[in-house]
Write an enzyme that holds these catalytic residues in place. Structure first.
Site: not given
Ligand code: SF4
Lengths: 775, 79
Positions: A401-402, A180-181, A364, A91
């Site tokens: 997560g974010q 989520c948190m 999560m 990603k």
């Molecule tokens: S912050 Fe998350 S999405 Fe971005 S490179 Fe690192 S592990 Fe991958």
């Protein structure tokens, strides 16, 4: 469309190759295949590399962005970043492509007679300001609201809170991090009195064992997972996966233990039982640094509108707690959880062994849980009983997560009850914020209003009439979605959506504002390890797209708050950050100066005497400890952390005769949440083109269902038809199914349940009952 | 008509040897990672029996430490 079999075969071969490359990238973030690399990087070009935090998850990797002729063309891991040490996941590598999708929003759109019409930014902002004023005049200040995000930059969230809480005077400020948190926050606050992890990612380099509580890190936190794999190679560190579904994490772990949904509460207590029974309690640590408490039980599930719950904590002693745990012997818990007593003892033995350093990770699984706060408390109980906390390698680590769930939502305080420093209910905290914001203290309402689910219920009921949604896609993510979509579409609601692409949420908007994304503007994010990272504006946003911060400032000025929104366009990010820093002055939360953030890949708060604090509450590392002892949990008035007596209670809805399966929802490696950005990155979209339902192979065999067949999933909320995946990405346990939520064409949240943890108000997306039928 | 993809891990220092060995097998495509000790392998066979034969061939490769399946697709037969 006709496709020849040969074409189809060569397509499938490509897909197979791509899946394998993506899988390899999970295990070895930073892995390069010649083909992929050649496609990505322009040859022989002179790139200008600039540093930024990645925007695609809470790990917060430092990345270097290659800029050529005003365009971001390449990404690589920043070797100087201690977070990822030069690594990067799929990603991250492809993140810049998300800025260049064909259907980027570049002009404001206003709905007129059911059709979207392009307007100028000035006209759109004028309309928003006048609509807000009109709504406040007609329905009162609590009829307007803002719903933001853990992908908001720190300045975005800060000006939103200042405008709504400080100037307008409503606590109708929420953010998607509630989804989520929130349980992590209430877990920290109840156990320690202060939010966010005490340790840091460096713990990974010291721990001997990593216990992953319902946390598929191989897909969701791939860079941290690869750091763990690296430690396993170097030091034989062990990875234990404790999960309801077999995932890529399970396959890579040393041991994977499956438990039945919701019974993690019981297993956690059984571990505590074993620790006490075997004399593994770190007695002096517990005596010096811990108290015991219990709270109310049978809390309910928040399924009804205007649901209220307030816990009533009560002090108890160690003996009472010990007696409570007698209901959780490994043998008793084996029956309800499906985890063998042997495996429970195996887990407890690692936590109990004084010679092993243990990290617990979760995200999560324990958070999106109808008893999420309790789950967080129970994991802390294990670490507190054994004294395995706040020292290198001994670390209960709640992951986010974010990219800025911590930085913007938790630290800036963009939740209904929060202020940048403290809570609205506290007079001193209100006075402190009002002084910095230069508003009369009476402006800040002492009563919190709506948490996220209740905010959308209020919109449906008509108690809220105006909502501004920024950097988030609630029309994909809200549980029991249909109710909230219908509510948002009702007459007399005015919705503003700021985003970079059309989404199901822009579909409900009256005004759509095109936003500048990530490095098209200046800002900061705060990651899971209390690290604040700065990024400069590197490229121009397309068309009239504008940063969310500046959109809010423009509207605030139009509403008459010029004094509070004095910022100059060229320097506003710096001015806002400096003002924000004042809220956190002091050894407990000091933020690093902007000059420092500009120079290095982030700094961890509390930043004191020119240094990041790696381990909070430990007097060796944390200058805020003042009690003269080795540890000081200074978030609590008496400096002691709390071990909570929290029982097992069932989920809001469990499988029965009519709906015999558990439904669990979640994410996949390739897509960022609702996919609005990553589905526009061709390589990621091709690798994971649409949603699916995972079935257990035995269930599938019994029902004569094969991969690719379609099944209908029905819950009490509705139905959806999905293609089946068997033995592919993950394997659910028998009588359980898993569906990812990234696909806006297959909205699984139309059928999920909006039950939530009564303390944190975070919905449980992991558990409801569902029926399956082959179609 | 199964099409499957795998991650192939070579024994230490024997990556090149493994690439050669796999490329010699009919119905196998192999892509080698540039900076890690791992290969991606895609196999295409006519039927289950052929797959079995392939498995035996893989088992005989000495430089191969581990073969982990990532995805499997079954395409309809050409008529
Ligand atoms: S912050 Fe998350 S999405 Fe971005 S490179 Fe690192 S592990 Fe991958």
């Amino acid at each position: 469309m006709y496709t020849s079999t040969t074409n189809r075969r060569s397509f499938i071969k490509k897909m197979a190759m791509l899946s394998a490359m993506t899988a390899a990238a999970t295990m070895f973030p930073g892995i390069l295949f010649a083909e992929e690399q050649e496609r990505g990087l322009p040859k022989g070009s002179l790139l200008n590399w600039k540093k930024a935090p990645c925007r695609f998850c809470g790990v917060g990797c430092g990345v270097l962005i290659g800029i050529e002729k005003g365009k971001a063309v390449a990404v690589k891991g920043d070797p100087k970043s201690t977070v990822n040490k030069g690594l990067c996941c799929v990603k991250g590598y492809h993140s810049v492509i998300a800025m260049y999708g064909k259907d980027r929003l570049t002009k404001p759109l206003v709905k007129k007679n059911g059709k979207y019409v392009e307007t100028s930014m000035k006209e759109a902002l004028d309309l928003i300001a006048s609509k807000m004023k009109e709504t406040i005049k007609d329905f009162g200040k609590d009829s307007v609201s803002i719903y933001g995000s853990g992908q908001w930059t720190i300045p975005d969230g800060y000006v939103a809170s200042k405008l709504f809480k400080g100037c307008i005077g409503t606590n109708n400020v929420e953010a998607n991090a509630r989804l989520c948190m929130a349980s992590a926050v209430t877990g920290f606050l109840t156990s320690f009195g202060l939010d966010e992890p005490m340790g840091c990612y460096e713990d990974i380099d010291h721990a001997n064992v990593y216990v992953l509580w319902g946390n598929n890190m191989a897909e969701m936190h791939p860079v941290l997972f690869s750091r763990m794999l690296d430690q396993r190679l170097k030091r034989a560190a062990k990875i234990i996966d404790f999960t309801t579904r077999t995932t890529r994490t399970s396959m890579a772990a040393d041991k994977s233990i499956l438990f039945l949904p919701q019974t993690d509460l019981a297993v956690g207590n059984a571990i505590c039982y074993e620790i006490i029974k075997n004399g593994w309690v770190h007695t002096s640590f517990v005596e010096k640094h811990c108290n015991f408490s219990k709270g109310l039980t049978n809390m309910g599930y928040g399924l009804e509108d205007n649901f209220k719950f307030k816990d009533r904590p009560e002090k108890i002693d160690f003996e009472t707690y010990k007696e409570f745990l007698n209901d959780y012997t490994p043998e008793k818990v084996e029956k309800m959880s499906g985890v063998s007593a042997k495996d429970i003892k195996y887990l407890a033995a690692y936590y109990g062994d004084p010679n092993k350093k243990v990290m617990s990770f979760w995200c999560m699984g324990p958070n999106q849980h109808s008893r999420g706060t309790w789950m967080n408390n129970i994991i802390y109980n294990i670490h507190l009983l054994t004294g395995k906390i706040s020292t290198p390698g001994n670390s209960p680590f709640s992951l986010t997560g974010q990219p800025s769930a911590c930085g913007t939502v938790r630290e800036v305080g963009t939740l209904t009850h929060k202020l940048p420093h403290g809570v609205v209910m506290n007079k001193k905290h209100r006075e402190f914020a009002a002084k910095i914001w230069e508003v009369p203290v009476e402006n800040i309402d002492p009563k919190p209003t709506y948490h996220t689910v209740e905010m959308f219920r209020a919109l449906d009921r008509g108690d809220i009439r105006f909502m501004w949604i920024q950097v988030t896609n609630p029309m994909v993510t809200m549980p029991k979605l249909k109710r909230y979509r219908d509510g948002a579409n009702k007459e007399g609601r005015f919705i503003v959506v700021s985003d970079i692409y059309p989404t199901p949420t822009t579909d409900i908007a009256d005004v759509i504002l095109p936003s500048a994304m990530w490095i098209e503007r200046e800002g900061m994010y705060g990651n899971s390890e209390r690290r604040t990272q700065y990024f400069e504006q590197m490229v121009s946003p397309p068309g009239e797209a504008m940063s969310d911060t500046w959109q809010l400032i423009e509207v605030a000025k139009r509403m008459g708050f010029e004094k509070q929104f004095y910022y100059k366009e060229a320097t506003h990010i710096e001015e806002i950050y400096k003002e924000y820093q004042r809220h956190h002055v002091g050894k407990k939360h000091n933020m690093a100066p902007l000059e420092v953030l500009k120079k290095q890949p982030g700094a961890m708060w509390p930043y004191v005497d020119g240094k990041s604090t790696k381990w909070r509450f430990n007097s060796k590392y944390d200058p805020a400890c003042t009690n003269g002892k080795d540890f000081h949990f200074y978030g609590k008035p008496d400096g002691k952390a709390i071990i909570w007596q929290r029982p097992y209670e069932p989920a809001a809805e469990s499988p029965d005769k009519e709906y015999p399966y558990w439904l669990c929802t979640g994410r996949v490696l390739e897509h960022w949440h609702t996919g609005s950005m990553t589905r526009r990155i061709p390589v990621l979209h091709k690798a994971m083109p649409h949603s699916y339902v995972e079935l257990n192979p035995e269930d599938a065999k019994r029902m004569q269902i094969r991969t690719g067949d379609k099944v209908k999933l029905t819950t009490r909320r509705g139905e959806i038809i999905l293609p089946v995946a068997i033995n592919q990405r993950g394997i659910p346990a028998p009588m359980q199914v898993f569906v990812p939520f990234f696909d806006e064409n297959l909205l699984i949240n139309d059928i999920t349940l909006d039950s939530f943890c009564p303390i944190s108000k975070e919905p449980d997306y992991k558990k409801c009952a569902v029926k399956l039928e082959k179609v | 008509m199964p099409i499957k993809s795998y991650l192939a891990h070579p024994h230490q220092g024997r990556k090149e040897e493994l690439v050669t060995a796999i490329s010699e097998i009919q119905g196998c495509d192999v892509v080698s990672a540039k900076n890690e000790e791992i290969l991606v392998v895609v196999t295409e066979t006519e039927n289950k029996e052929e797959e079995e034969v392939l498995k035996i061939k893989f088992d005989a490769i000495e430089s191969l430490k581990l073969l982990a399946m990532v995805s499997g697709f079954n395409t309809p037969k050409e008529h």
